[in-house]
Design a protein around this motif. Structure first.
Motif, PDB file in Angstrom:
ATOM      1  N   LYS A   7       0.803  -1.218   0.000  1.00 52.69           N
ATOM      2  CA  LYS A   7       0.000   0.000   0.000  1.00 52.69           C
ATOM      3  C   LYS A   7       0.839   1.272   0.000  1.00 52.69           C
ATOM      4  O   LYS A   7       0.374   2.329  -0.404  1.00 52.69           O
ATOM      5  CB  LYS A   7      -0.950  -0.004   1.207  1.00 52.69           C
ATOM      6  CG  LYS A   7      -1.998  -1.117   1.143  1.00 52.69           C
ATOM      7  CD  LYS A   7      -2.908  -1.059   2.357  1.00 52.69           C
ATOM      8  CE  LYS A   7      -3.954  -2.181   2.287  1.00 52.69           C
ATOM      9  NZ  LYS A   7      -4.852  -2.146   3.480  1.00 52.69           N
ATOM     10  N   ASP A   8       2.077   1.185   0.486  1.00 60.60           N
ATOM     11  CA  ASP A   8       2.922   2.374   0.586  1.00 60.60           C
ATOM     12  C   ASP A   8       3.743   2.626  -0.680  1.00 60.60           C
ATOM     13  O   ASP A   8       4.426   3.638  -0.773  1.00 60.60           O
ATOM     14  CB  ASP A   8       3.867   2.248   1.785  1.00 60.60           C
ATOM     15  CG  ASP A   8       3.100   2.202   3.103  1.00 60.60           C
ATOM     16  OD1 ASP A   8       2.032   2.827   3.178  1.00 60.60           O
ATOM     17  OD2 ASP A   8       3.579   1.526   4.028  1.00 60.60           O
ATOM     18  N   ALA A   9       3.717   1.700  -1.639  1.00 51.45           N
ATOM     19  CA  ALA A   9       4.533   1.839  -2.843  1.00 51.45           C
ATOM     20  C   ALA A   9       3.651   2.162  -4.042  1.00 51.45           C
ATOM     21  O   ALA A   9       2.490   1.777  -4.112  1.00 51.45           O
ATOM     22  CB  ALA A   9       5.320   0.550  -3.096  1.00 51.45           C
ATOM     23  N   ALA A  10       4.231   2.893  -5.000  1.00 54.54           N
ATOM     24  CA  ALA A  10       3.494   3.248  -6.208  1.00 54.54           C
ATOM     25  C   ALA A  10       3.281   2.002  -7.062  1.00 54.54           C
ATOM     26  O   ALA A  10       4.231   1.262  -7.341  1.00 54.54           O
ATOM     27  CB  ALA A  10       4.275   4.298  -6.992  1.00 54.54           C
ATOM     28  N   PRO A  11       2.045   1.738  -7.504  1.00 56.49           N
ATOM     29  CA  PRO A  11       1.754   0.536  -8.296  1.00 56.49           C
ATOM     30  C   PRO A  11       2.277   0.653  -9.722  1.00 56.49           C
ATOM     31  O   PRO A  11       2.171   1.702 -10.359  1.00 56.49           O
ATOM     32  CB  PRO A  11       0.226   0.455  -8.273  1.00 56.49           C
ATOM     33  CG  PRO A  11      -0.224   1.868  -8.049  1.00 56.49           C
ATOM     34  CD  PRO A  11       0.824   2.523  -7.211  1.00 56.49           C
ATOM     35  N   ALA A  12       2.863  -0.432 -10.224  1.00 55.05           N
ATOM     36  CA  ALA A  12       3.464  -0.417 -11.560  1.00 55.05           C
ATOM     37  C   ALA A  12       3.136  -1.699 -12.309  1.00 55.05           C
ATOM     38  O   ALA A  12       2.983  -2.766 -11.710  1.00 55.05           O
ATOM     39  CB  ALA A  12       4.977  -0.245 -11.464  1.00 55.05           C
ATOM     40  N   LEU A  34      13.867  -5.375  -8.939  1.00 51.12           N
ATOM     41  CA  LEU A  34      14.387  -4.029  -9.193  1.00 51.12           C
ATOM     42  C   LEU A  34      13.336  -2.976  -8.867  1.00 51.12           C
ATOM     43  O   LEU A  34      13.639  -1.939  -8.269  1.00 51.12           O
ATOM     44  CB  LEU A  34      14.823  -3.901 -10.654  1.00 51.12           C
ATOM     45  CG  LEU A  34      16.123  -4.604 -11.070  1.00 51.12           C
ATOM     46  CD1 LEU A  34      16.257  -4.623 -12.582  1.00 51.12           C
ATOM     47  CD2 LEU A  34      17.334  -3.929 -10.435  1.00 51.12           C
ATOM     48  N   ALA A  35      12.083  -3.233  -9.269  1.00 51.51           N
ATOM     49  CA  ALA A  35      11.006  -2.277  -9.018  1.00 51.51           C
ATOM     50  C   ALA A  35      10.807  -2.063  -7.518  1.00 51.51           C
ATOM     51  O   ALA A  35      10.695  -0.917  -7.052  1.00 51.51           O
ATOM     52  CB  ALA A  35       9.709  -2.769  -9.657  1.00 51.51           C
ATOM     53  N   ARG A  36      10.789  -3.133  -6.753  1.00 55.01           N
ATOM     54  CA  ARG A  36      10.602  -3.009  -5.295  1.00 55.01           C
ATOM     55  C   ARG A  36      11.779  -2.274  -4.666  1.00 55.01           C
ATOM     56  O   ARG A  36      11.602  -1.471  -3.741  1.00 55.01           O
ATOM     57  CB  ARG A  36      10.431  -4.389  -4.667  1.00 55.01           C
ATOM     58  CG  ARG A  36       9.130  -5.080  -5.071  1.00 55.01           C
ATOM     59  CD  ARG A  36       8.921  -6.371  -4.273  1.00 55.01           C
ATOM     60  NE  ARG A  36       7.744  -7.075  -4.752  1.00 55.01           N
ATOM     61  CZ  ARG A  36       7.758  -8.021  -5.688  1.00 55.01           C
ATOM     62  NH1 ARG A  36       8.926  -8.389  -6.243  1.00 55.01           N
ATOM     63  NH2 ARG A  36       6.656  -8.619  -6.073  1.00 55.01           N
ATOM     64  N   THR A  37      12.982  -2.563  -5.149  1.00 56.21           N
ATOM     65  CA  THR A  37      14.159  -1.891  -4.615  1.00 56.21           C
ATOM     66  C   THR A  37      14.083  -0.387  -4.865  1.00 56.21           C
ATOM     67  O   THR A  37      14.535   0.420  -4.042  1.00 56.21           O
ATOM     68  CB  THR A  37      15.437  -2.464  -5.262  1.00 56.21           C
ATOM     69  OG1 THR A  37      15.490  -3.877  -5.032  1.00 56.21           O
ATOM     70  CG2 THR A  37      16.683  -1.813  -4.677  1.00 56.21           C
ATOM     71  N   ALA A  38      13.472   0.004  -5.996  1.00 58.91           N
ATOM     72  CA  ALA A  38      13.359   1.425  -6.341  1.00 58.91           C
ATOM     73  C   ALA A  38      12.155   2.090  -5.689  1.00 58.91           C
ATOM     74  O   ALA A  38      11.932   3.284  -5.888  1.00 58.91           O
ATOM     75  CB  ALA A  38      13.261   1.576  -7.857  1.00 58.91           C
ATOM     76  N   GLY A  39      11.376   1.332  -4.910  1.00 53.46           N
ATOM     77  CA  GLY A  39      10.239   1.921  -4.203  1.00 53.46           C
ATOM     78  C   GLY A  39       8.912   1.795  -4.924  1.00 53.46           C
ATOM     79  O   GLY A  39       7.952   2.501  -4.598  1.00 53.46           O
TER      80      GLY A  39
END
Length: 389
Positions: A7-12, A34-39
């Motif tokens: 919920k705290d991360a931007a959905p991609a 990589l996406a999770r590491t970048a937030g």
């Protein structure tokens, strides 16, 4: 298929295109990490198969429409491609999807920018970012097409805004390169000092998240940052490692051990160029400890990628020892602690260890002692300095 969202991360939305290359990641696992590491948080994944990229939209109009529909359904705010996009493809996709579109290259640059801590690391990332940006000036900003000129205006008559911005970025690239050259000279001086002292230099190399920093800490009892994530550390750290005499091997000397940045598939060439000063530690080493995540099913491909980068930085001829790490995560423990592994057609010593449990580390220390004892010995009275980058 939707992913579980943080919920705290931007959905991609993650997008991968199979172009017939052997390393295609059908599950987009690494792009998701990589996406999770970048937030960011992956909420959906789409793959396509093509003989060649579409010149305008990379995936073609039909697949682009599918991506747009899924993004709308899942509330995604960004689309990430596992391959590098041209500036034109990126611009066309953003117009078609109505969402920011980024590729693997920018994602890695963003992670490096977040993780760089040292002055040198920040300079290296800034240089790579500027070089990437210099090709993307036409990406989103239509105002860059406007011309400026006349009395009191900056730039020559009729000089467009895009030309001004390109010149400003060019100036920034030159300044950053000049500053990095100074850092490179400092590192060269440090390496020469170690050579004069007769130091035996060992560098840890390997695919990102193979456990290099954890192994480094276990060997030298340091506190270098280590975490189960991609690119946990970017800055090279060098420490002294004392090797005791072991049965049949007279070592009794200190060696220099360096922990370097991890490699990854399709590491942007701009980053390899920018990190040349740091990666030079590997090229100048007497021995490379090539750390491999033994529990990762894709480790053969990861070994190949590390070898490719080593060739690119001029380190392919440096002797290697393969260290198969994370044996504690294997379902079945290796039947032996060491063997011989064929690497690019040549036999290479392979050791099985667990940095977390210290299993196999005495065998690794013995191997290092044997290698160091067969090389040059330090000059009398020489002191080896610790050099955190």
């Amino acid at each position: 298929m939707p992913d579980i969202q943080d919920k705290d991360a931007a959905p991609a939305i993650l997008v991968g295109v199979d172009l017939g290359l052997p390393h295609f990641d059908a599950e987009l696992e690494e792009l998701g990490e990589l996406a999770r590491t970048a937030g960011l948080e992956p909420v959906g994944r789409i793959t396509a198969k093509r003989k060649a990229p579409d010149a305008a939209l990379f995936v073609g109009k039909g697949k682009a429409d599918e991506i747009k529909a899924l993004a709308t359904e899942l509330g995604a705010t960004e689309v990430l491609f596992d391959q590098a996009l041209s500036p034109g493809q990126q611009r066309n996709l953003e117009r078609h999807l109505g969402l920011p579109v980024n590729d693997r290259t920018l994602l890695i640059l963003e992670i490096f920018a977040q993780r760089a801590r040292s002055h040198e690391g920040k300079l290296q990332v800034e240089l790579a970012r500027l070089q990437y940006l210099s090709t993307r000036l036409v990406r989103r900003w239509s105002h860059l097409e406007r011309q400026r000129g006349g009395i009191g205006a900056r730039g020559g008559p009729g000089e467009t805004q895009i030309e001004l911005d390109r010149r400003m970025i060019g100036d920034a690239i030159k300044r950053t390169k000049d500053r990095l050259d100074k850092v490179k000279k400092q590192r060269t001086t440090q390496r020469r000092q170690r050579d004069r002292q007769g130091a035996f230099n060992i560098s840890l190399v390997g695919y990102t998240n193979a456990g290099k920093s954890t192994l480094f800490n276990a060997l030298v009892k340091a506190q270098a940052y280590a975490a189960n994530q991609l690119f946990a550390t970017l800055d090279t750290t060098t420490r002294r490692l004392y090797l005791d005499d072991v049965e049949g091997v007279k070592a009794g000397r200190s060696v220099s051990l360096s922990d370097t940045v991890g490699f990854i598939r399709d590491l942007p060439h701009g980053l390899i160029d920018a990190f040349q000063a740091t990666l030079q530690e590997a090229a100048d080493a007497d021995l490379l400890l090539h750390v491999v995540d033994a529990a990762n099913p894709h480790h053969p491909e990861q070994i190949e990628e590390v070898q490719r980068v080593l060739h690119e930085i001029g380190a392919a001829e440096v002797p290697q020892v393969l260290v198969f790490n994370k044996t504690d995560a294997l379902q079945a423990a290796p039947r032996q602690r060491s063997d011989v592994f064929e690497l690019e057609g040549a036999p290479v010593r392979r050791l099985f260890v667990s940095s977390r449990t210290a299993d196999g580390l005495p065998d690794l220390r013995r191997e290092l002692a044997e290698r160091a004892s067969s090389e040059r010995t330090p000059q009398p009275g020489a002191q080896l300095h610790e050099e955190p980058a």
